[in-house]
Design a protein around this motif. Structure first.
Motif, PDB file in Angstrom:
ATOM      1  N   LEU A  44     -19.767  -1.894   5.981  1.00  0.00           N
ATOM      2  CA  LEU A  44     -20.241  -0.792   6.815  1.00  0.00           C
ATOM      3  C   LEU A  44     -19.141   0.260   6.976  1.00  0.00           C
ATOM      4  CD1 LEU A  44     -22.994  -0.548   8.236  1.00  0.00           C
ATOM      5  CD2 LEU A  44     -21.801  -1.042  10.370  1.00  0.00           C
ATOM      6  N   VAL A  45     -17.918  -0.216   7.258  1.00  0.00           N
ATOM      7  CA  VAL A  45     -16.791   0.709   7.423  1.00  0.00           C
ATOM      8  C   VAL A  45     -16.570   1.504   6.148  1.00  0.00           C
ATOM      9  CG1 VAL A  45     -14.289   0.822   7.683  1.00  0.00           C
ATOM     10  CG2 VAL A  45     -15.628  -0.592   9.226  1.00  0.00           C
ATOM     11  N   LEU A  76      -7.476  -3.550   4.928  1.00  0.00           N
ATOM     12  CA  LEU A  76      -8.292  -2.693   5.786  1.00  0.00           C
ATOM     13  C   LEU A  76      -8.589  -3.475   7.057  1.00  0.00           C
ATOM     14  CD1 LEU A  76      -9.931  -0.015   5.972  1.00  0.00           C
ATOM     15  CD2 LEU A  76     -11.848  -1.259   5.024  1.00  0.00           C
ATOM     16  N   PHE A  77      -8.005  -3.081   8.203  1.00  0.00           N
ATOM     17  CA  PHE A  77      -8.138  -3.806   9.472  1.00  0.00           C
ATOM     18  C   PHE A  77      -7.810  -5.285   9.270  1.00  0.00           C
ATOM     19  CE2 PHE A  77     -11.338  -0.334   9.953  1.00  0.00           C
ATOM     20  CZ  PHE A  77     -10.583   0.415  10.840  1.00  0.00           C
ATOM     21  N   GLY A  78      -6.732  -5.554   8.530  1.00  0.00           N
ATOM     22  CA  GLY A  78      -6.277  -6.923   8.359  1.00  0.00           C
ATOM     23  C   GLY A  78      -7.059  -7.707   7.332  1.00  0.00           C
ATOM     24  N   MET A  85     -10.823  -0.380  -2.002  1.00  0.00           N
ATOM     25  CA  MET A  85     -11.703   0.666  -1.486  1.00  0.00           C
ATOM     26  C   MET A  85     -12.746   1.022  -2.536  1.00  0.00           C
ATOM     27  SD  MET A  85     -11.065   1.023   1.531  1.00  0.00           S
ATOM     28  CE  MET A  85     -11.968   2.467   2.003  1.00  0.00           C
ATOM     29  N   GLN A  86     -13.706   0.130  -2.665  1.00  0.00           N
ATOM     30  CA  GLN A  86     -14.818   0.335  -3.577  1.00  0.00           C
ATOM     31  C   GLN A  86     -15.952  -0.453  -2.955  1.00  0.00           C
ATOM     32  OE1 GLN A  86     -14.113  -1.382  -7.402  1.00  0.00           O
ATOM     33  NE2 GLN A  86     -16.010  -0.659  -8.277  1.00  0.00           N
ATOM     34  N   MET A  87     -17.130   0.152  -2.776  1.00  0.00           N
ATOM     35  CA  MET A  87     -18.165  -0.554  -2.017  1.00  0.00           C
ATOM     36  C   MET A  87     -18.730  -1.722  -2.787  1.00  0.00           C
ATOM     37  SD  MET A  87     -20.364   2.106   0.115  1.00  0.00           S
ATOM     38  CE  MET A  87     -21.271   0.817   0.933  1.00  0.00           C
ATOM     39  N   GLY A  93      -0.042  -0.143  -0.558  1.00  0.00           N
ATOM     40  CA  GLY A  93      -1.063   0.059  -1.586  1.00  0.00           C
ATOM     41  C   GLY A  93      -1.927   1.280  -1.346  1.00  0.00           C
ATOM     42  N   TRP A  94      -1.903   1.838  -0.120  1.00  0.00           N
ATOM     43  CA  TRP A  94      -2.760   2.985   0.183  1.00  0.00           C
ATOM     44  C   TRP A  94      -2.331   4.233  -0.576  1.00  0.00           C
ATOM     45  CZ3 TRP A  94      -7.349   3.046   2.418  1.00  0.00           C
ATOM     46  CH2 TRP A  94      -7.707   1.946   3.200  1.00  0.00           C
ATOM     47  N   PHE A  95      -1.079   4.219  -1.105  1.00  0.00           N
ATOM     48  CA  PHE A  95      -0.599   5.413  -1.818  1.00  0.00           C
ATOM     49  C   PHE A  95      -1.440   5.677  -3.063  1.00  0.00           C
ATOM     50  CE2 PHE A  95       2.438   8.242  -3.869  1.00  0.00           C
ATOM     51  CZ  PHE A  95       2.866   8.980  -2.784  1.00  0.00           C
ATOM     52  N   THR A  96      -2.091   4.628  -3.598  1.00  0.00           N
ATOM     53  CA  THR A  96      -2.931   4.825  -4.794  1.00  0.00           C
ATOM     54  C   THR A  96      -4.064   5.799  -4.508  1.00  0.00           C
ATOM     55  OG1 THR A  96      -4.029   2.806  -4.116  1.00  0.00           O
ATOM     56  CG2 THR A  96      -2.483   2.631  -5.937  1.00  0.00           C
TER      57      THR A  96
END
Lengths: 251, 404
Positions: free
Chosen positions: B16-17, B110-112, B117-119, B285-288
């Motif tokens: 959902l997020v 993501l929130f632990g 980041m792919q649905m 890893g968010w730098f990607t």
């Protein structure tokens, strides 16, 4: 479980859309409902594990085939709807009876048909991956029917092209040809193109001729189509000296 | 662990997020994209562009959006009401769907919860994007038809023909990517580009995709469905207020969508450019994601640059370009790629591969020379003088024709 929930929601929607497709009057509405039926079919395929088939169903049928359908239907216009008068008397009851009979026959036959062998199950069929399994079948066991169908489709496309083809006696004049023709033909009056309708005239409607600098109307400024249809106004009434330029008192 | 396995462990609330994030990112990117486009085009035309609302004019699109929403919503009397309302909804809903399969980052927390980041990661992800895009075109075509007036109808007709033609070219340009990566899943394709980007390895495919993505999104110089010089506004001439805003939103989300797909398929997705691989572990890893959006922004700049530079193509030239240039070239390229791929898989020696490449280059040169000769010959033949027929008769089918 989720699959049956999906089925009981999408199934009725698909059936309603399919019946609606037969009953609505406008051809474009029919086409849209058919597109919706195809999309629901794709959902069913995906829910049953045939991911590739489902996606290809949308790409090919909804995306290409129905789009071509719409392309043709759009040329018919917004208000065009099918005529529902019976040209042959009694045709409708006969057609409905025959359709129900044929449908019943097909349902009873297909409902009792068997595959002739045990189904292997989804897990085994998708063992090497859904796409890979399908590709293997298409290019091994079913390679001949597959190629035959593609040959048939290409032949159909060729046939359509032959039917729609016509040979030109002279090559189509290009922009350059037309431009040269304008400058080399007798007068240079129209070299910059014909005047647009309604220029300098009192109305700018498409059926009102433009006025030339001396106040005479230019009939050439009206589209050929309008002239052929007889929709053009009499140009003399727009001549400057004919027009009543007296200003009335405003209330 | 592959992306599909990581995603399979996601609980419902993470999905959902992610969905909310996709939506929010797309809408914010649209606002920024409109602002960026206006500023960049303005700079190219030596004027400042919007600079009043907010710092650097950043809030201009937001205020435009509010203004649009407050406008009167008109439905023409001649319109087909249901479809007139349905069309912008189809456009605006399908444009978001493509993002479900685009991998935006590598593995992040993501929130632990460890995820990517792919649905969703389906084995036919790229085909899914094509399918969604082809449904999205219905919005444009139906808008053109249902408006009940001439210009929108012409816009809708052009759009349907254009999208069918350019989707063929686009699909063909993707085939060589599938052949090289051995998969149609977006995450696998990104993983297969860890050494070489496909924009380098499969350069012709990349060029064909880049051209057809402009055609697919109805953008200048291929914006024939809108063509404000000829068709007023094309398919959206009769639309106003929020319905028009939905079309506007859909156009920009689609641009971001095709750019994201191009990034994924040809520019290595979320991976850092060669030599900067150490940055991928920054920020956990968010730098990607920054690399990903930088590449998308580069594509968006290309779109704006094209719009600022090229005049709109004539419709027949545009269709001719699609069918007679792009599609044959991509078919030939697929044939070459498939041959080379098969040879290298069967362990043919380097000399064998070089010979095949040499033959291919020879064929290209031969065809090129033949084309040039034909062009020269056509140029040198005197043009027949054109004369108007005395009266209108249909042409006889088999009368000696000099060109077919």
């Amino acid at each position: 479980m989720p699959e049956s929930v999906l089925f009981w929601i999408m199934g009725p929607l698909a059936v309603i859309a399919a019946i609606g497709m037969l009953l609505v009057k406008k051809a474009v509405h029919s086409a849209l409902l058919l597109a919706w039926v195809m999309i629901t079919l794709a959902f069913f395929y995906i829910a049953q594990g045939a991911l590739f088939l489902g996606i290809v169903q949308i790409v090919v049928y909804t995306g290409a085939v129905m789009m071509l359908f719409l392309f043709i239907l759009m040329l018919v216009g917004v208000d065009a709807s099918d005529s529902l008068t019976e040209t042959i008397r009694g045709l409708r009851p006969i057609a409905i009876t025959a359709a129900i009979g044929f449908g019943g026959l097909m349902v009873s036959l297909i409902g009792r048909a068997t595959l002739g062998r045990e189904s292997v199950g989804l897990d085994q069929a998708n063992a090497a991956g859904n796409v890979e399994g399908l590709a293997y079948q298409l290019f091994s066991t079913y390679v001949f029917p597959f190629e035959a169908v593609s040959a048939l489709l290409i032949t159909a496309a060729m046939g359509a092209m032959v039917l729609a083809h016509h040979q030109r006696e002279v090559p189509r004049s290009t922009q350059r040809d037309l431009s040269e023709q304008r400058f080399r033909s007798g007068s240079l009056a129209t070299a910059a193109g014909l005047p647009g309708p309604g220029v300098f005239a009192r109305h700018n409607a498409v059926d009102v001729p433009a006025l030339l600098p001396d106040g005479t109307p230019a009939p050439a400024s009206i589209s050929e189509t309008l002239r052929a249809r007889g929709d053009m106004r009499d140009s003399s009434q727009f001549q400057l000296d004919q027009v009543n330029t007296e200003v009335k008192d405003e209330k | 662990m592959s992306n599909a396995e990581i995603i399979a462990t996601d609980p419902g609330w993470i999905i959902l997020v992610k969905g909310l994030l996709v939506f929010a990112t797309c809408v914010v990117l649209t606002l920024l994209a409109i602002w960026a486009e206006r500023r960049i085009v303005a700079r190219m035309q030596e004027r400042p562009g919007p600079n009043r609302v907010g710092p650097l004019g950043l809030l201009q699109s937001l205020s435009d959006g509010v203004k649009l929403a407050l406008k009167e919503d008109l439905i023409p009397a001649a319109a087909d009401k249901i479809i007139f309302v349905l069309a912008p909804i189809i456009s605006a809903t399908t444009c978001f769907m493509a993002f479900a399969v685009i991998p935006v980052t590598g593995q992040v927390s993501l929130f632990g919860h460890q995820t990517v980041m792919q649905m969703t990661d389906i084995p036919v992800g790229v085909l899914y994007v094509l399918a969604v895009a082809s449904v999205g075109v219905y919005g444009i075509v139906l808008a053109g038809w249902s408006s009940g007036s001439t210009y929108p109808l012409l816009g809708g007709l052009r759009s349907s023909a254009q999208v069918i033609s350019y989707e063929v070219a686009m699909g063909l340009s993707l085939v060589s990517v599938f052949i090289y990566s051995g998969s149609m899943s977006t995450s696998d394709i990104v993983a297969a580009q860890s050494q070489w980007w496909y924009a380098v390895v499969l350069f012709p495919s990349f060029v064909i995709y880049a051209i057809s993505m402009v055609g697919e999104t109805n953008r200048a110089p291929f914006d024939l469905a809108e063509a404000e010089g000829e068709l007023v506004g094309g398919f959206h001439t009769e639309y106003s207020s929020l319905k028009f805003a939905l079309f506007f939103l859909a156009e920009y989300v689609n641009i971001v969508g095709v750019s994201a797909l191009a990034t994924t398929l040809f520019l290595g997705g979320y991976h850092a450019p060669p030599g900067l691989g150490f940055t991928e572990s920054w920020l956990g890893g968010w730098f990607t994601a920054i690399w990903f959006f930088a590449k998308v922004a580069a594509f968006f700049f290309l779109f704006v640059w094209l719009r600022g530079t090229l005049p709109r193509m004539r419709y027949d030239q545009f269709m001719q370009f699609g069918w007679k240039v792009l599609i044959p070239v991509s078919l030939f390229w697929i044939l070459t790629v498939a041959t080379l791929r098969l040879l290298s898989q069967q362990g043919t020696s380097r000399t064998g591969l070089l010979i095949v490449s040499g033959v291919v280059i020879a064929i290209i040169m031969f065809v090129n020379i033949a084309f040039d000769n034909a062009k020269q010959k056509k140029k040198n033949t005197p043009r027949p003088t054109l004369s108007k027929p005395d009266f209108a008769v249909p042409e006889l089918p088999n009368k000696g024709s000099d060109r077919v």
